[in-house]
Design a protein around this motif. Structure first.
Motif, short mmCIF file in Angstrom:
data_model
loop_
_atom_site.label_atom_id
_atom_site.label_comp_id
_atom_site.label_asym_id
_atom_site.label_seq_id
_atom_site.Cartn_x
_atom_site.Cartn_y
_atom_site.Cartn_z
N TRP A 133 0.84 -1.19 0.00
CA TRP A 133 0.00 0.00 0.00
C TRP A 133 0.88 1.24 0.00
N PHE A 134 0.43 2.27 -0.73
CA PHE A 134 1.14 3.53 -0.83
C PHE A 134 0.15 4.65 -0.54
N LEU A 135 0.66 5.79 -0.11
CA LEU A 135 -0.18 6.92 0.26
C LEU A 135 0.01 8.04 -0.76
N THR A 136 -1.08 8.66 -1.18
CA THR A 136 -1.01 9.78 -2.11
C THR A 136 -2.10 10.79 -1.80
N THR A 137 -2.04 11.91 -2.48
CA THR A 137 -3.03 12.96 -2.34
C THR A 137 -3.53 13.36 -3.72
N ALA A 138 -4.83 13.57 -3.83
CA ALA A 138 -5.43 14.08 -5.06
C ALA A 138 -6.24 15.31 -4.69
N CYS A 139 -6.21 16.31 -5.57
CA CYS A 139 -6.95 17.55 -5.32
C CYS A 139 -7.87 17.86 -6.50
N ARG A 140 -8.99 18.52 -6.17
CA ARG A 140 -9.95 18.90 -7.22
C ARG A 140 -9.40 20.10 -7.98
N GLN A 141 -9.42 19.98 -9.29
CA GLN A 141 -9.01 21.05 -10.18
C GLN A 141 -10.20 21.36 -11.09
N PRO A 142 -10.17 22.43 -11.85
CA PRO A 142 -11.30 22.72 -12.74
C PRO A 142 -11.62 21.58 -13.72
N GLU A 143 -10.60 20.84 -14.15
CA GLU A 143 -10.83 19.75 -15.10
C GLU A 143 -11.09 18.41 -14.42
N GLY A 144 -11.19 18.38 -13.11
CA GLY A 144 -11.48 17.15 -12.37
C GLY A 144 -10.42 16.90 -11.31
N TRP A 145 -10.44 15.71 -10.76
CA TRP A 145 -9.48 15.35 -9.71
C TRP A 145 -8.14 15.03 -10.34
N LYS A 146 -7.06 15.57 -9.74
CA LYS A 146 -5.70 15.38 -10.26
C LYS A 146 -4.77 14.93 -9.15
N TRP A 147 -3.77 14.19 -9.54
CA TRP A 147 -2.71 13.70 -8.66
C TRP A 147 -1.97 14.90 -8.09
N ALA A 148 -1.74 14.94 -6.78
CA ALA A 148 -1.09 16.08 -6.16
C ALA A 148 0.21 15.72 -5.45
N ALA A 149 0.58 14.46 -5.43
CA ALA A 149 1.81 14.04 -4.75
C ALA A 149 2.98 14.08 -5.72
N ALA A 150 4.13 14.52 -5.24
CA ALA A 150 5.33 14.56 -6.07
C ALA A 150 6.41 13.71 -5.41
N GLU A 151 6.84 12.68 -6.10
CA GLU A 151 7.91 11.82 -5.60
C GLU A 151 8.86 11.47 -6.74
N PRO A 152 9.49 12.46 -7.36
CA PRO A 152 10.28 12.17 -8.56
C PRO A 152 11.52 11.32 -8.31
N ALA A 153 12.01 11.26 -7.08
CA ALA A 153 13.23 10.51 -6.83
C ALA A 153 12.97 9.15 -6.18
N THR A 154 11.72 8.75 -6.10
CA THR A 154 11.39 7.51 -5.41
C THR A 154 11.00 6.44 -6.42
N SER A 155 11.70 5.33 -6.42
CA SER A 155 11.38 4.27 -7.37
C SER A 155 10.65 3.13 -6.70
N ARG A 156 10.10 3.34 -5.52
CA ARG A 156 9.53 2.23 -4.75
C ARG A 156 8.28 1.64 -5.38
N TRP A 157 7.55 2.37 -6.20
CA TRP A 157 6.39 1.76 -6.83
C TRP A 157 6.37 1.97 -8.33
N GLY A 158 7.54 1.95 -8.91
CA GLY A 158 7.66 1.86 -10.36
C GLY A 158 7.21 3.08 -11.12
N ALA A 159 6.54 2.84 -12.22
CA ALA A 159 6.22 3.90 -13.18
C ALA A 159 5.10 4.81 -12.74
N LEU A 160 4.43 4.56 -11.64
CA LEU A 160 3.34 5.43 -11.22
C LEU A 160 3.80 6.71 -10.56
N GLN A 161 5.08 6.89 -10.35
CA GLN A 161 5.52 8.11 -9.69
C GLN A 161 5.61 9.27 -10.63
#
Length: 161
Positions: A133-161
């Motif tokens: 299990w991994f933890l993330t945050t999503a926020c409402r934007q005008p175009e809908g819900w968007k990914w709000a977490a930034a983990e560019p240096a973490t490879s723990r869960w592959g291509a979803l970062q």
């Protein structure tokens, strides 16, 4: 032209990480042979490698964005404590992902409406793998819900970062 078939097979079997290197080497070698000038071959090889690398990076970035958008859409539809499945099916069926999303808490304030969620990732190739299990945050934007977490240096869960 006998070298085209082995080069094509090597390119197909190499995977995304080696496509740019192999493409540059094949193009550079062909240009050097055609021009009888190794400097031309070297320049063509480097140019092709750079172009293919940029193309692969763009494709991977778009696939990653689609995966994050799929998760954020499910997170936006959840009630606190609710769990639902999520999945992404790409046009090229490599790297399809799925799992579960559980809304942990709602983070509403004057600046943004956000939600924190735990999610699991299971690829098509390893559906029976132990669930992480991994933890993330999503926020409402005008175009809908968007990914709000930034983990560019973490490879723990592959291509979803």
């Amino acid at each position: 032209m006998r070298w085209c078939l082995p080069a094509g097979l090597a390119l197909a079997l190499a995977g995304c990480g080696q496509v740019a290197d192999i493409s540059g080497a094949v193009a550079g070698g062909g240009a050097a042979l055609a021009s009888s000038n190794p400097a031309v071959g070297y320049a063509v090889g480097i140019g092709v490698r750079a172009a293919v690398s940029a193309g692969v990076s763009e494709v991977m970035k778009r696939r990653q964005g689609a995966e994050q958008d799929a998760l954020a859409t499910v997170i936006g539809a959840l009630e606190p404590g609710e769990t639902r499945p999520w999945q992404i099916r790409h046009a090229i069926p490599i790297g399809n992902q799925q799992g579960e999303v559980r809304l942990v808490r709602v983070l509403d304030n004057a600046l943004a409406q956000c939600r924190e969620a735990a999610f699991s990732v299971t690829g098509d190739a390893t559906p029976a793998a132990p669930r992480q299990w991994f933890l993330t945050t999503a926020c409402r934007q005008p175009e809908g819900w968007k990914w709000a977490a930034a983990e560019p240096a973490t490879s723990r869960w592959g291509a979803l970062q």
